[in-house]
Design an enzyme around this catalytic site. Structure first.
Site, PDB file in Angstrom:
ATOM      1  N   GLU A 122       9.652   0.650  10.330  1.00 32.13           N
ATOM      2  CA  GLU A 122      10.801   1.634  10.272  1.00 32.13           C
ATOM      3  C   GLU A 122      10.005   3.044  10.513  1.00 32.13           C
ATOM      4  O   GLU A 122       9.529   3.344   9.718  1.00 32.13           O
ATOM      5  CB  GLU A 122      11.265   1.757   8.798  1.00 32.13           C
ATOM      6  N   GLU A 128       9.600  15.460  15.370  1.00 34.55           N
ATOM      7  CA  GLU A 128       9.864  15.213  14.144  1.00 34.55           C
ATOM      8  C   GLU A 128       9.247  16.224  12.832  1.00 34.55           C
ATOM      9  O   GLU A 128       8.424  15.976  12.473  1.00 34.55           O
ATOM     10  CB  GLU A 128       9.903  13.704  13.445  1.00 34.55           C
ATOM     11  N   LYS A 159       0.876  -1.252  -0.044  1.00 33.38           N
ATOM     12  CA  LYS A 159      -0.169  -0.128   0.079  1.00 33.38           C
ATOM     13  C   LYS A 159       0.882   1.385   0.055  1.00 33.38           C
ATOM     14  O   LYS A 159       1.597   1.468   0.854  1.00 33.38           O
ATOM     15  CB  LYS A 159      -0.987   0.192   1.166  1.00 33.38           C
ATOM     16  N   CYS A 207      13.620  10.434   6.835  1.00 35.91           N
ATOM     17  CA  CYS A 207      13.523   9.923   8.303  1.00 35.91           C
ATOM     18  C   CYS A 207      14.542  10.081   9.309  1.00 35.91           C
ATOM     19  O   CYS A 207      14.814  10.253  10.136  1.00 35.91           O
ATOM     20  CB  CYS A 207      13.016   8.513   8.213  1.00 35.91           C
TER      21      CYS A 207
HETATM   22  P1  NAD Z   1       2.470   8.006   8.010  1.00 40.07           P
HETATM   23  O1  NAD Z   1       2.552   7.177   9.278  1.00 40.07           O
HETATM   24  O2  NAD Z   1       1.180   9.183   8.184  1.00 40.07           O
HETATM   25  O3  NAD Z   1       1.985   7.181   6.651  1.00 40.07           O
HETATM   26  C1  NAD Z   1       2.733   6.120   6.232  1.00 40.07           C
HETATM   27  C2  NAD Z   1       1.949   5.223   5.409  1.00 40.07           C
HETATM   28  O4  NAD Z   1       0.799   4.406   6.596  1.00 40.07           O
HETATM   29  C3  NAD Z   1       1.077   5.631   4.540  1.00 40.07           C
HETATM   30  O5  NAD Z   1       0.975   4.941   3.425  1.00 40.07           O
HETATM   31  C4  NAD Z   1      -0.396   5.877   5.118  1.00 40.07           C
HETATM   32  O6  NAD Z   1      -1.410   5.958   4.156  1.00 40.07           O
HETATM   33  C5  NAD Z   1      -0.573   4.780   5.938  1.00 40.07           C
HETATM   34  N1  NAD Z   1      -1.266   4.773   7.182  1.00 40.07           N
HETATM   35  C6  NAD Z   1      -1.766   5.790   7.721  1.00 40.07           C
HETATM   36  N2  NAD Z   1      -2.645   5.657   8.859  1.00 40.07           N
HETATM   37  C7  NAD Z   1      -2.650   4.141   8.851  1.00 40.07           C
HETATM   38  C8  NAD Z   1      -3.387   3.364   9.359  1.00 40.07           C
HETATM   39  N3  NAD Z   1      -4.233   3.833  10.588  1.00 40.07           N
HETATM   40  N4  NAD Z   1      -3.250   2.185   9.434  1.00 40.07           N
HETATM   41  C9  NAD Z   1      -2.410   1.554   8.455  1.00 40.07           C
HETATM   42  N5  NAD Z   1      -1.906   2.391   7.691  1.00 40.07           N
HETATM   43  C10 NAD Z   1      -1.952   3.720   7.713  1.00 40.07           C
HETATM   44  O7  NAD Z   1       3.737   8.594   7.599  1.00 40.07           O
HETATM   45  P2  NAD Z   1       4.131   9.743   6.174  1.00 40.07           P
HETATM   46  O8  NAD Z   1       3.775  10.986   6.722  1.00 40.07           O
HETATM   47  O9  NAD Z   1       3.719   9.035   4.979  1.00 40.07           O
HETATM   48  O10 NAD Z   1       5.764   9.561   6.157  1.00 40.07           O
HETATM   49  C11 NAD Z   1       6.609  10.368   6.951  1.00 40.07           C
HETATM   50  C12 NAD Z   1       7.096   9.361   8.196  1.00 40.07           C
HETATM   51  O11 NAD Z   1       7.556   8.030   7.745  1.00 40.07           O
HETATM   52  C13 NAD Z   1       8.296  10.187   8.998  1.00 40.07           C
HETATM   53  O12 NAD Z   1       7.619   9.896  10.287  1.00 40.07           O
HETATM   54  C14 NAD Z   1       9.308   9.347   8.438  1.00 40.07           C
HETATM   55  O13 NAD Z   1      10.443   9.588   9.633  1.00 40.07           O
HETATM   56  C15 NAD Z   1       8.951   8.025   8.258  1.00 40.07           C
HETATM   57  N6  NAD Z   1       9.836   7.236   7.410  1.00 40.07           N
HETATM   58  C16 NAD Z   1      10.878   6.375   8.089  1.00 40.07           C
HETATM   59  C17 NAD Z   1      11.786   5.634   7.259  1.00 40.07           C
HETATM   60  C18 NAD Z   1      12.620   4.576   7.831  1.00 40.07           C
HETATM   61  O14 NAD Z   1      13.284   3.940   7.360  1.00 40.07           O
HETATM   62  N7  NAD Z   1      12.466   4.712   9.491  1.00 40.07           N
HETATM   63  C19 NAD Z   1      11.767   5.668   6.033  1.00 40.07           C
HETATM   64  C20 NAD Z   1      11.083   6.760   5.626  1.00 40.07           C
HETATM   65  C21 NAD Z   1      10.102   7.683   6.256  1.00 40.07           C
END
Ligand code: NAD
Length: 505
Positions: free
Chosen positions: A273, A408, A199, A307
């Protein structure tokens, strides 16, 4: 900021025209769900828009997958696992992965431009993402055959320990590196012998859909499924589907916690992650030029939407003035502009929502006593008026427990601290909930190693930043996650161990 001379600066209309033209050339043909090897409409119909953050225009309307669509995709994945994929030898899977890598590389320019349209990242950085995505498939193709298992004899027993794939895994990814994160998920899952339902983030679904088109002829039907949709709908349906045997999530810590809770109901294994708020420590022995270049890249690469971004700078008193002057000059020299332009250093943020998130933190930093050394606003250039741009920003003078220091921000915002007492500095460097990464800048190898050991994080760079090498595990301590990606350990996250105990009597 914006070093383009006025005569070189494209007008708003020129940027919009260029984006429309590029979209016509690179958008995927299909914007439906990719399930069982076909592009299909969602059961309940419906779409959502994905928007170009540079122009504010809708790029495409994409299928809005929901629970029944996720169920369908999970069934298709199991079907593929049982009928084809579980019968593929490691060597055959290796060939599939290698072909995917070749295909991604062949489409580097197109995929990079698509990513730039959907995410806003500078096209020069998008090309690095595409090459990194191909490299993921190549790396896991390389180690896919390394699954020797173990045998042992103990008295009248003969034991075999084998690793088996889970079968069907669910994978959820964020918007900051859409194609790269898809490859970090798909490559090890497929290498380990699983089928998957992926997804993508609702802000950036297009490169995953294009990848599905590109691999359709390479991967057997149903092995990879892509369900686009909102997190609360398609995402949460995937995390609560009891037939998904393993969940791999990349995203925010807040959502990661929900994923973990949801997985608990069916005792599904999870790797996470998550977010970061990483420290970069500058020692006084280092060349100021080198420190400035590394700190600048640590925070501003990918518009700060990393991230692992080095978003808290700890600079030694003896070099602080020089390093900060150098950083201010570097920021003033940054070209903010159309991310399709190869000369652009900093593109827009991914969405209006993310602009607001960043500017809310800038406001809170102002209220809590932050001094803005540079930036702190949205650029007021006419040609950037349609886009989600935020100035690169340096803030000093905040207490370490201020919101903009602890949270963050996920934008081009660096908070700065000066230090002269090592122990106090390390206490502050570790005084956040996150523990994803860190940076140490010094030419003294002993100091460098000691500091790398003292930083509570899963990945510490010494005299570099951001460069992730397949084979070296990446993942977080504390609330930055569970599990490791990019390495042989990752295969183990996608396999379960079976012991076969044979009686020789
Ligand atoms: P997010 O958590 O809002 O969304 C990530 C994904 O989760 C999206 O596909 C979203 O649709 C889905 N999602 C949202 N609510 C959900 C739920 N209730 N159940 C299941 N899935 C759900 O994050 P974002 O804003 O898209 O991305 C930014 C974040 O990602 C930052 O915190 C960043 O640090 C993190 N990130 C971490 C890494 C790593 O390797 N540690 C890499 C890239 C990004």
């Amino acid at each position: 900021m914006s070093s383009q001379s006025d005569s070189d600066t494209p007008t708003r209309t020129a940027i919009r025209d260029r984006h429309r033209e590029t979209a016509a050339a690179v958008l995927p043909e299909h914007t439906d769900l990719y399930v069982g090897g076909e592009f299909v409409t969602p059961d309940a119909g419906g779409t959502f828009d994905t928007v170009d953050p540079t122009t504010g225009e809708v790029l495409a309307s994409v299928a809005r997958g929901r629970e029944s669509d996720v169920d369908r995709a999970v069934d298709a994945a199991w079907d593929a696992f049982e009928k084809t994929w579980s019968g593929y030898s490691a060597g055959r899977r290796q060939r599939v992965l290698t072909t995917i890598a070749d295909t991604i590389e062949e489409h580097t320019d197109e995929l990079a431009r698509l990513e730039t349209l959907d995410n806003g990242k500078p096209v020069s950085e998008a090309k690095i993402d595409v090459r990194g995505a191909a490299e993921q498939f190549r790396y896991f193709a390389g180690i896919v055959r390394e699954n020797p298992g173990e045998t042992m004899t103990a008295g009248s027993r003969y034991g075999q320990v084998v690793s088996e794939p889970y079968g069907v895994v669910g994978q959820i990814i964020p918007w900051n590196f859409p194609l790269l994160m898809a490859s970090w998920k798909l490559a090890p899952a497929l290498a380990a012998g699983n089928c998957t339902v992926l997804k993508p983030a609702e802000q950036t679904p297009l490169s995953a859909l294009r990848l599905a088109e590109l691999i359709d002829d390479i991967v057997p039907t149903g092995v990879v499924n892509v369900v686009t949709g909102y997190g609360e709908e398609a995402g949460s349906a995937l995390t609560s589907n009891p037939d998904v045997r393993k969940l791999a999530f990349t995203g925010s810590t807040a959502v990661g916690k929900q994923v973990m809770k949801s997985a608990a109901d069916s005792v599904t294994d999870v790797t996470l992650e998550l977010g970061g708020k990483s420290p970069v420590v500058v020692f006084p022995d280092v060349s100021v030029r080198k420190a400035v270049a590394l700190v600048e890249s640590a925070i501003f690469y990918n518009t700060g939407e990393c991230c692992e971004a080095g978003s808290r700078l700890f600079v030694h008193d003896d070099v602080a003035d020089e390093v900060l002057d150098g950083l201010i000059a570097a920021v003033e020299d940054t070209t903010i502009g159309d991310p399709l332009d190869e000369a652009t250093d900093l593109g827009p943020k991914v969405s209006r929502e993310q602009v607001e998130r960043t500017t809310d933190y800038l406001d809170s930093a102002r209220e809590q006593g932050g001094q803005f050394l540079v930036g702190g606003d949205r650029p007021d250039d006419e040609h950037l008026a349609d886009g989600c741009f935020v100035e690169p920003t340096l803030i000093e003078g905040l207490a370490h427990d201020a919101d903009a220091v602890q949270a963050e921000i996920f934008g081009p915002v660096l908070t700065v601290f000066r230090w002269d007492d090592y122990d106090e500095m390390i206490d502050l460097a570790n005084d956040v909930d996150y523990g994803l990464a860190g940076g140490v800048i010094t030419d003294d190898i002993t100091r460098a190693n000691r500091t790398a050991r003292d930083i509570e994080a899963g990945y510490v760079w010494i005299n570099s930043y951001h460069d992730l090498v397949p084979g070296l595990p990446f993942g977080g301590y504390k609330q930055s996650g569970i599990g490791r990606e990019l390495s042989a350990d990752t295969l183990d996250h996608y396999r379960q161990t079976k012991t076969i105990n044979l009686s020789l009597r």
